[in-house]
Structure formats: structure tokens, C-alpha cells
Design a protein around this motif. Structure first.
Motif, PDB file in Angstrom:
ATOM      1  N   ARG A   1     -12.543 -36.496  26.106  1.00  0.00           N
ATOM      2  CA  ARG A   1     -11.539 -35.707  25.380  1.00  0.00           C
ATOM      3  C   ARG A   1     -12.206 -34.752  24.391  1.00  0.00           C
ATOM      4  O   ARG A   1     -11.893 -33.557  24.346  1.00  0.00           O
ATOM      5  N   ASP A   2     -13.129 -35.264  23.599  1.00  0.00           N
ATOM      6  CA  ASP A   2     -13.779 -34.442  22.572  1.00  0.00           C
ATOM      7  C   ASP A   2     -14.589 -33.308  23.197  1.00  0.00           C
ATOM      8  O   ASP A   2     -14.581 -32.178  22.690  1.00  0.00           O
ATOM      9  N   ALA A   3     -15.293 -33.621  24.290  1.00  0.00           N
ATOM     10  CA  ALA A   3     -16.118 -32.598  24.951  1.00  0.00           C
ATOM     11  C   ALA A   3     -15.252 -31.461  25.488  1.00  0.00           C
ATOM     12  O   ALA A   3     -15.587 -30.276  25.342  1.00  0.00           O
ATOM     13  N   LEU A   4     -14.115 -31.797  26.099  1.00  0.00           N
ATOM     14  CA  LEU A   4     -13.206 -30.778  26.637  1.00  0.00           C
ATOM     15  C   LEU A   4     -12.578 -29.950  25.525  1.00  0.00           C
ATOM     16  O   LEU A   4     -12.478 -28.716  25.623  1.00  0.00           O
ATOM     17  N   TYR A   5     -12.162 -30.611  24.463  1.00  0.00           N
ATOM     18  CA  TYR A   5     -11.514 -29.908  23.346  1.00  0.00           C
ATOM     19  C   TYR A   5     -12.491 -28.958  22.653  1.00  0.00           C
ATOM     20  O   TYR A   5     -12.167 -27.798  22.379  1.00  0.00           O
ATOM     21  N   GLU A   6     -13.706 -29.450  22.420  1.00  0.00           N
ATOM     22  CA  GLU A   6     -14.710 -28.610  21.755  1.00  0.00           C
ATOM     23  C   GLU A   6     -15.086 -27.404  22.616  1.00  0.00           C
ATOM     24  O   GLU A   6     -15.289 -26.295  22.099  1.00  0.00           O
ATOM     25  N   GLU A   7     -15.159 -27.606  23.931  1.00  0.00           N
ATOM     26  CA  GLU A   7     -15.485 -26.495  24.830  1.00  0.00           C
ATOM     27  C   GLU A   7     -14.355 -25.457  24.827  1.00  0.00           C
ATOM     28  O   GLU A   7     -14.604 -24.249  24.844  1.00  0.00           O
ATOM     29  N   ALA A   8     -13.116 -25.933  24.792  1.00  0.00           N
ATOM     30  CA  ALA A   8     -11.975 -25.015  24.754  1.00  0.00           C
ATOM     31  C   ALA A   8     -12.009 -24.166  23.491  1.00  0.00           C
ATOM     32  O   ALA A   8     -11.748 -22.957  23.528  1.00  0.00           O
ATOM     33  N   LEU A   9     -12.324 -24.791  22.372  1.00  0.00           N
ATOM     34  CA  LEU A   9     -12.402 -24.049  21.113  1.00  0.00           C
ATOM     35  C   LEU A   9     -13.531 -23.022  21.156  1.00  0.00           C
ATOM     36  O   LEU A   9     -13.377 -21.894  20.664  1.00  0.00           O
ATOM     37  N   LYS A  10     -14.665 -23.394  21.759  1.00  0.00           N
ATOM     38  CA  LYS A  10     -15.804 -22.484  21.853  1.00  0.00           C
ATOM     39  C   LYS A  10     -15.454 -21.233  22.661  1.00  0.00           C
ATOM     40  O   LYS A  10     -15.950 -20.137  22.381  1.00  0.00           O
ATOM     41  N   THR A  11     -14.624 -21.410  23.690  1.00  0.00           N
ATOM     42  CA  THR A  11     -14.279 -20.276  24.557  1.00  0.00           C
ATOM     43  C   THR A  11     -13.109 -19.455  24.008  1.00  0.00           C
ATOM     44  O   THR A  11     -12.630 -18.533  24.662  1.00  0.00           O
ATOM     45  N   GLY A  12     -12.635 -19.829  22.806  1.00  0.00           N
ATOM     46  CA  GLY A  12     -11.612 -19.009  22.147  1.00  0.00           C
ATOM     47  C   GLY A  12     -10.185 -19.449  22.350  1.00  0.00           C
ATOM     48  O   GLY A  12      -9.259 -18.725  21.965  1.00  0.00           O
ATOM     49  N   CYS A  13      -9.963 -20.623  22.959  1.00  0.00           N
ATOM     50  CA  CYS A  13      -8.589 -21.107  23.134  1.00  0.00           C
ATOM     51  C   CYS A  13      -7.979 -21.452  21.770  1.00  0.00           C
ATOM     52  O   CYS A  13      -8.648 -22.032  20.906  1.00  0.00           O
ATOM     53  N   GLU A  14      -6.716 -21.104  21.616  1.00  0.00           N
ATOM     54  CA  GLU A  14      -5.995 -21.447  20.391  1.00  0.00           C
ATOM     55  C   GLU A  14      -5.055 -22.615  20.691  1.00  0.00           C
ATOM     56  O   GLU A  14      -4.412 -22.662  21.740  1.00  0.00           O
ATOM     57  N   PHE A  15      -4.982 -23.569  19.772  1.00  0.00           N
ATOM     58  CA  PHE A  15      -4.114 -24.729  19.942  1.00  0.00           C
ATOM     59  C   PHE A  15      -3.028 -24.716  18.870  1.00  0.00           C
ATOM     60  O   PHE A  15      -3.298 -24.427  17.698  1.00  0.00           O
ATOM     61  N   ARG A  16      -1.812 -25.034  19.297  1.00  0.00           N
ATOM     62  CA  ARG A  16      -0.712 -25.187  18.356  1.00  0.00           C
ATOM     63  C   ARG A  16      -0.129 -26.592  18.558  1.00  0.00           C
ATOM     64  O   ARG A  16       0.475 -26.885  19.581  1.00  0.00           O
ATOM     65  N   PHE A  17      -0.353 -27.468  17.570  1.00  0.00           N
ATOM     66  CA  PHE A  17       0.058 -28.869  17.688  1.00  0.00           C
ATOM     67  C   PHE A  17       1.459 -29.091  17.126  1.00  0.00           C
ATOM     68  O   PHE A  17       2.005 -28.251  16.396  1.00  0.00           O
ATOM     69  N   ASP A  18       2.030 -30.243  17.474  1.00  0.00           N
ATOM     70  CA  ASP A  18       3.390 -30.604  17.054  1.00  0.00           C
ATOM     71  C   ASP A  18       4.390 -29.517  17.447  1.00  0.00           C
ATOM     72  O   ASP A  18       5.342 -29.222  16.710  1.00  0.00           O
ATOM     73  N   TYR A  19       4.156 -28.922  18.619  1.00  0.00           N
ATOM     74  CA  TYR A  19       5.038 -27.853  19.098  1.00  0.00           C
ATOM     75  C   TYR A  19       5.704 -28.316  20.397  1.00  0.00           C
ATOM     76  O   TYR A  19       5.044 -28.519  21.413  1.00  0.00           O
ATOM     77  N   GLU A  20       7.003 -28.483  20.353  1.00  0.00           N
ATOM     78  CA  GLU A  20       7.745 -28.943  21.536  1.00  0.00           C
ATOM     79  C   GLU A  20       8.413 -27.764  22.232  1.00  0.00           C
ATOM     80  O   GLU A  20       9.138 -26.982  21.601  1.00  0.00           O
ATOM     81  N   VAL A  21       8.158 -27.643  23.524  1.00  0.00           N
ATOM     82  CA  VAL A  21       8.791 -26.600  24.334  1.00  0.00           C
ATOM     83  C   VAL A  21      10.130 -27.126  24.839  1.00  0.00           C
ATOM     84  O   VAL A  21      10.182 -28.123  25.558  1.00  0.00           O
ATOM     85  N   PHE A  22      11.199 -26.468  24.445  1.00  0.00           N
ATOM     86  CA  PHE A  22      12.530 -26.909  24.870  1.00  0.00           C
ATOM     87  C   PHE A  22      13.247 -25.869  25.721  1.00  0.00           C
ATOM     88  O   PHE A  22      14.304 -26.139  26.293  1.00  0.00           O
ATOM     89  N   ASP A  23      12.651 -24.669  25.828  1.00  0.00           N
ATOM     90  CA  ASP A  23      13.310 -23.635  26.625  1.00  0.00           C
ATOM     91  C   ASP A  23      12.272 -22.663  27.189  1.00  0.00           C
ATOM     92  O   ASP A  23      11.370 -22.220  26.460  1.00  0.00           O
ATOM     93  N   ILE A  24      12.386 -22.371  28.480  1.00  0.00           N
ATOM     94  CA  ILE A  24      11.521 -21.381  29.130  1.00  0.00           C
ATOM     95  C   ILE A  24      12.400 -20.464  29.976  1.00  0.00           C
ATOM     96  O   ILE A  24      13.189 -20.936  30.795  1.00  0.00           O
ATOM     97  N   LYS A  25      12.252 -19.189  29.769  1.00  0.00           N
ATOM     98  CA  LYS A  25      12.993 -18.217  30.583  1.00  0.00           C
ATOM     99  C   LYS A  25      11.988 -17.229  31.173  1.00  0.00           C
ATOM    100  O   LYS A  25      10.942 -16.951  30.573  1.00  0.00           O
ATOM    101  N   LYS A  26      12.317 -16.703  32.354  1.00  0.00           N
ATOM    102  CA  LYS A  26      11.465 -15.700  32.972  1.00  0.00           C
ATOM    103  C   LYS A  26      12.219 -14.379  33.054  1.00  0.00           C
ATOM    104  O   LYS A  26      13.280 -14.293  33.674  1.00  0.00           O
ATOM    105  N   ASN A  27      11.655 -13.370  32.415  1.00  0.00           N
ATOM    106  CA  ASN A  27      12.209 -12.021  32.460  1.00  0.00           C
ATOM    107  C   ASN A  27      11.224 -11.115  33.183  1.00  0.00           C
ATOM    108  O   ASN A  27      10.161 -10.789  32.644  1.00  0.00           O
ATOM    109  N   ASN A  28      11.613 -10.729  34.415  1.00  0.00           N
ATOM    110  CA  ASN A  28      10.713  -9.940  35.273  1.00  0.00           C
ATOM    111  C   ASN A  28       9.389 -10.688  35.447  1.00  0.00           C
ATOM    112  O   ASN A  28       9.370 -11.775  36.000  1.00  0.00           O
ATOM    113  N   ASN A  29       8.283 -10.146  34.976  1.00  0.00           N
ATOM    114  CA  ASN A  29       6.982 -10.806  35.140  1.00  0.00           C
ATOM    115  C   ASN A  29       6.511 -11.479  33.855  1.00  0.00           C
ATOM    116  O   ASN A  29       5.320 -11.749  33.685  1.00  0.00           O
ATOM    117  N   GLU A  30       7.442 -11.765  32.976  1.00  0.00           N
ATOM    118  CA  GLU A  30       7.074 -12.319  31.665  1.00  0.00           C
ATOM    119  C   GLU A  30       7.837 -13.612  31.397  1.00  0.00           C
ATOM    120  O   GLU A  30       9.021 -13.728  31.703  1.00  0.00           O
TER     121      GLU A  30
END
Length: 277
Positions: free
Chosen positions: A85-114
């Protein structure tokens, strides 16, 4: 690419931490298509290959993780899921991934290609990696099924799989915590369905361990599931072995072959005194 990971939990990779009983068996040595199922066979042929297996291993090693193989399963040498877990998380941070914790997705809509998430976040590529309904404490509570159906995907009926099994036996509490190698078979009444050889864990509620996980998927598709356990799968002539120990009590002879708690319960089940020669 700009990558944002939306995590329902307060920490990343919570499910990884419980994988392999806390040791994280992240890959199988026997990585062949015969062990996988899909209605699209071509997908399996493209994904489940020796080259892809080696790509995974090379990637894990590139993160500095030492690997070991036990009984056909790949583990980190530390025997700790947090290593992966730590190795994957640290590698993700190194490559510039941003994490947002305690965030629950409750709705997803698709508008055209977005894609629009919770009415506020927009992206052109959406990857859902939320698990099914197997482990609510880790966030896999089935909420993703609803989101996927709203996007037009079909969700099939789900059944428990790769789980421990609850059984009925008055001696289970005496065996709680015992681990042993065994040949475990599942029957539909008297019909043998499948057998698995491997580590078995006995608990106060039933049975667990890798061999049980591999058999658990059959419980919901047969009428009368019965589990039978051979505690001496490697002992071919155990009867003569015990009989030849003339100066020993039968309990003393048995506990040299199998766990002493198992030996004690077996003798209780067949109503044989432990002190009998």
C-alpha cells in the motif's frame, strides 16, 4: 495528465491492508486464463498473459519491494500489506497524482464527452475502482452498483465469493484459531463438487483460509452444501502408523500427526477415550 483520486475513506488503500490476512498476496504464480471467467473471452486472452504477469512483478520490484513466493502466492518479503500500500501511494504522489480523502461520490452524470461528479468536478476520463459489496467497512458497500446503473451499465445478481464459511458444530470453540494444512472438499449431499488442498483456519463460527475461499463460491449454487475435511492429506498409511505405536495412547499417536486440538476433538466425535491404548 492531471489525475485526481477521490477516496471515500480517510486513508488510501484500506482494502489492500486486509488482503491476504494482512500479508497481501498480490499475484498468483499460476497466472493462466483457465482461472478467470468472462463473457468476453478475447479480453481474458489479452490480459491474462505471462508478459503481463512479469510486467506487474517488474513494477512492484521497481518500487523497491522485495518479493517472495509461498504456496504459489506472491507476497512482500515483509509479510505486511502496508508495504504494498505505502509503495503504491508514494509512487502515485511522486508522479503528481492528487488525492482527496473523505470524499463520497453520490452522483455521476455524462454530458457529451465529459463526466460531472457530484455536480462540481469535471473530467474527460473516469475510472471507477470502488469494489463491489464484499467489505462495507473498507468502503465496498454496493453504492457503486447504483452509480453504474445510472450510467447505463447492467449489474448482474451478486453472491458471496472468496469468503469464510459458517458451519454448525458444537466443538468449534475448542478449535478456534487452529491453522493446519488439509484437503477440503465441498459436496452437494453425496456428490463431490470440488476439492482444495491448502491452509485451513478453524474458527469459533466455522472455517476459513485460502482453500475455503476457493470453495465458497459453490455454496450459493448447490442445494445441500456439505464440507468434508481430510486432516491427514499427506499421510498415506496413517492407520498402520498408529497401530504400530503399541506403547502409546491413541491420543499421543494422533497428536504427532495432526494438531493436538484436532486430535482431541476427533476422539470426542467417535467417542474414544484419550487414554485408550
Amino acid at each position: 495528465n492531471e489525475i485526481l483520486v477521490l477516496e471515500k475513506n480517510s486513508i488510501p488503500g484500506k482494502k489492500i491492508l486486509v488482503t491476504g490476512n494482512g500479508r497481501c498476496n498480490f499475484l498468483n504464480d499460476d497466472f493462466t486464463k483457465e482461472h478467470f471467467h468472462s463473457i468476453k473471452e478475447n479480453n481474458i486472452n489479452e490480459i491474462i498473459t505471462e508478459d503481463n504477469k512479469n510486467r506487474v512483478l517488474d513494477f512492484i520490484k521497481s518500487l523497491g519491494v522485495e518479493i517472495k513466493i509461498k504456496n504459489g502466492y506472491y507476497y512482500p518479503f515483509t509479510n505486511k500489506s502496508s508495504t504494498i500500500r505505502d509503495a503504491l501511494y508514494e509512487e502515485a504522489l511522486k508522479t503528481g497524482c492528487e488525492f482527496r480523502f473523505d470524499y463520497e461520490v453520490f452522483d455521476i452524470k455524462k454530458n457529451n464527452n465529459e463526466f460531472v461528479i457530484n455536480g462540481e468536478l469535471k473530467c474527460d476520463i473516469l475510472v471507477m475502482s470502488s469494489g463491489g459489496k464484499a467489505y462495507p467497512k473498507t468502503g465496498s458497500d454496493g453504492a457503486s452498483y447504483i452509480l453504474l446503473e445510472k450510467l447505463g451499465h447492467k449489474v448482474t445478481n451478486s453472491y458471496p465469493s472468496l469468503v469464510q464459511l459458517e458451519t454448525e458444530d458444537k466443538y468449534l470453540k475448542e478449535l478456534d484459531g487452529v491453522r493446519t494444512d488439509a484437503l477440503v472438499s465441498i459436496y452437494d449431499s453425496d456428490k463431490l463438487i470440488k476439492s482444495e488442498l491448502g491452509e485451513l483456519q478453524l474458527t469459533s463460527y466455522g472455517v476459513s483460509g485460502i482453500c475455503i475461499f476457493n470453495l465458497s463460491r459453490y455454496v450459493n449454487i448447490i442445494d445441500n452444501p456439505i464440507i468434508r475435511i481430510n486432516f491427514m492429506p499427506y499421510t498415506k498409511d496413517y492407520k498402520n502408523y498408529i497401530l504400530n505405536l503399541k506403547d502409546n495412547k491413541i491420543y499421543d499417536a494422533l497428536k504427532r500427526i495432526i494438531n493436538e486440538k484436532i486430535a482431541s476433538v476427533i476422539l470426542k466425535l467417535i467417542a474414544v477415550d484419550k487414554s485408550k491404548l
